[in-house]
Design a protein around this motif. Structure first.
Motif, short mmCIF file in Angstrom:
data_model
loop_
_atom_site.label_atom_id
_atom_site.label_comp_id
_atom_site.label_asym_id
_atom_site.label_seq_id
_atom_site.Cartn_x
_atom_site.Cartn_y
_atom_site.Cartn_z
N GLU A 38 22.52 -67.66 7.22
CA GLU A 38 22.48 -66.39 7.98
C GLU A 38 22.67 -65.19 7.06
OE1 GLU A 38 25.05 -66.53 11.45
OE2 GLU A 38 24.67 -68.67 11.77
N ASN A 86 29.10 -75.24 15.03
CA ASN A 86 29.18 -73.91 14.44
C ASN A 86 30.62 -73.40 14.52
OD1 ASN A 86 27.68 -71.76 13.29
ND2 ASN A 86 27.51 -70.68 15.24
N GLU A 87 31.16 -72.98 13.39
CA GLU A 87 32.40 -72.20 13.37
C GLU A 87 33.61 -72.89 14.00
OE1 GLU A 87 31.24 -68.49 15.17
OE2 GLU A 87 29.88 -67.99 13.54
N HIS A 141 27.22 -64.00 5.78
CA HIS A 141 27.24 -62.61 6.28
C HIS A 141 28.14 -61.82 5.33
CE1 HIS A 141 25.08 -63.37 9.95
NE2 HIS A 141 25.88 -64.38 10.26
N HIS A 177 19.45 -73.98 15.91
CA HIS A 177 20.74 -73.28 15.89
C HIS A 177 21.10 -72.90 17.32
CE1 HIS A 177 23.82 -70.49 14.35
NE2 HIS A 177 23.41 -69.66 15.27
N TRP A 236 21.56 -57.62 13.91
CA TRP A 236 22.71 -57.76 14.81
C TRP A 236 23.85 -56.86 14.35
CZ3 TRP A 236 27.64 -60.30 13.91
CH2 TRP A 236 27.84 -60.69 12.58
N GLN A 280 26.97 -69.41 6.15
CA GLN A 280 26.30 -68.31 6.87
C GLN A 280 25.97 -67.14 5.95
OE1 GLN A 280 28.24 -67.17 10.51
NE2 GLN A 280 28.11 -69.23 11.40
N TRP A 310 19.37 -63.48 8.14
CA TRP A 310 19.65 -63.39 9.58
C TRP A 310 18.88 -62.21 10.20
CZ3 TRP A 310 20.47 -67.40 12.06
CH2 TRP A 310 20.93 -67.38 13.38
N LYS A 323 20.78 -71.38 21.73
CA LYS A 323 22.22 -71.53 21.96
C LYS A 323 22.45 -72.12 23.36
CE LYS A 323 23.41 -67.95 18.65
NZ LYS A 323 23.74 -66.52 18.44
C1 GLA Z 1 27.27 -66.18 14.08
C2 GLA Z 1 26.34 -67.18 14.74
C3 GLA Z 1 24.97 -66.63 14.88
C4 GLA Z 1 24.97 -65.21 15.36
C5 GLA Z 1 25.80 -64.38 14.47
C6 GLA Z 1 25.65 -62.95 14.89
O1 GLA Z 1 27.11 -66.12 12.73
O2 GLA Z 1 26.25 -68.39 14.05
O3 GLA Z 1 24.29 -67.41 15.81
O4 GLA Z 1 25.46 -65.13 16.67
O5 GLA Z 1 27.12 -64.86 14.54
O6 GLA Z 1 24.31 -62.63 15.13
#
Ligand code: GLA
Length: 331
Positions: free
Chosen positions: A241, A133-134, A212, A81, A299, A210, A291, A48
């Motif tokens: 992820e 990203n995002e 999640h 990433h 995380w 991603q 992830w 990052k």
């Molecule tokens: C986002 C980011 C990842 C990571 C997650 C939490 O999804 O893309 O790099 O920081 O949040 O781990």
């Protein structure tokens, strides 16, 4: 017993590659699992912006290089990433010596030199990059997420990031990556963004979902709709992820000290359905990355609820396969 254990990457060799996010610490903790189960690696944090260029023109590649070395020695592919993001990017990037915001030209120059340096360093070694990203706003009717990148450069910061990355490594596959990607409102906005990039001839080669998710949702129907929608853009999809929290997002309990039988069953059921879908969309999905590796580190421990552990993966805290694992490899 582990000798006999099926391998995710071998089981899915004809479908897509199977990845895991790692750090310089977890690559050692999980080396046995990584070597046998995963053929693609992502640095969880080590590539990052704030990690690689904490101060102007002062790059620290030590951790990223360690991960690249581990991947090389063990014949693993690497997804990069991430290059441009509103988070984990130090404030100096956006300000001058007087503490004022830099101009569009200055920020573009900083963006380009960062991308050139980072992508250039790993040219030919990183097969795919999450370039932006995002960048999409979540809930509101707002299209792009407010960020310093957007504020200073304008919406074409996204185009520029892809163009710079393509110049730095013309062979790397360049991805737009985002979360809440199955949410119908956000999905439309992501698709609009990718389509606009394609129409303007921006070098974008894939969409990173991603994933999640949690054991309650999104539903398989929602996931399938999303896969269909994204697939219609004609670009490869990477699940970048993946993890399945055992809690609903709104669940704030902190008293759950181990996953219940019901949670693990529901998780196995969910993983089973999700991988059935991924297999059905194998023509579009080229990679599925978790992830993390096993439940002893995620995380999601402490996020979004402080003091709460989570168990989102196919391997448990002892690195043993869970019911979820067996359901994923059994088809
Ligand atoms: C986002 C980011 C990842 C990571 C997650 C939490 O999804 O893309 O790099 O920081 O949040 O781990």
């Amino acid at each position: 017993m582990n000798e006999q254990l099926p391998s995710l990457m071998d089981t899915y060799r004809d479908h897509f590659s199977i990845g895991a996010a790692i750090s310089t610490r977890t690559m050692d903790v999980y080396s046995d699992l990584i070597l046998k189960q995963f053929d693609s690696l992502t640095a969880e944090n080590e590539m990052k912006f704030a990690e690689l260029q904490p101060e102007p023109s002062h790059y620290d590649f030590s951790k990223a290089d360690t991960i690249m070395g581990f991947a090389r020695e063990n014949g693993k592919k690497v997804r990069g990433h991430t290059l441009v993001w509103h988070n984990q990017t130090t404030n100096w990037v956006f300000t001058n010596a007087e503490g004022e915001l830099v101009t569009r030209e200055e920020l573009l120059e900083r963006m380009q030199s960062h991308i050139e340096t980072v992508v250039g360093r790993y040219k030919g070694q990183i097969y795919a990059w999450d370039v932006v990203n995002e960048a999409i706003e979540d809930h509101s009717e707002t299209y792009l997420r407010p960020s310093k990148w957007l504020q200073i450069i304008g919406p074409d910061f996204i185009d520029k990031a892809f163009e710079y990355a393509h110049l730095a490594d013309p062979d790397a596959l360049l991805f737009y990556n985002d979360y809440n990607e199955t949410n119908p409102t956000k999905r439309k906005k992501i698709i609009r963004l990718v389509r606009e990039l394609q129409d303007r001839g921006v070098p974008i080669h894939g969409i990173g979902l991603q994933a999640h998710w949690n054991i309650y949702g999104p539903s398989l129907a929602e996931i399938e709709e999303a896969l269909q929608d994204y697939a219609s853009l004609g670009l490869p999809l990477h699940i970048t992820e993946l993890d399945l929290s055992v809690f609903r997002f709104e669940d704030r309990r902190t008293d759950v000290k181990e996953p219940s039988h019901a949670m693990l069953e529901a998780q196995a059921e969910a993983y089973d359905g999700i991988f059935q879908l991924f297999r059905a969309y194998r023509a579009h999905i080229d990679n599925v990355t978790f992830w993390g590796v096993a439940d002893d580190y995620t995380w999601l421990d402490d996020f979004p609820v402080r003091g709460r552990k989570n168990w989102p993966f196919l391997f448990d805290e002892q690195h043993k396969p869970k019911e979820s694992f067996f359901r994923v490899v059994d088809f």
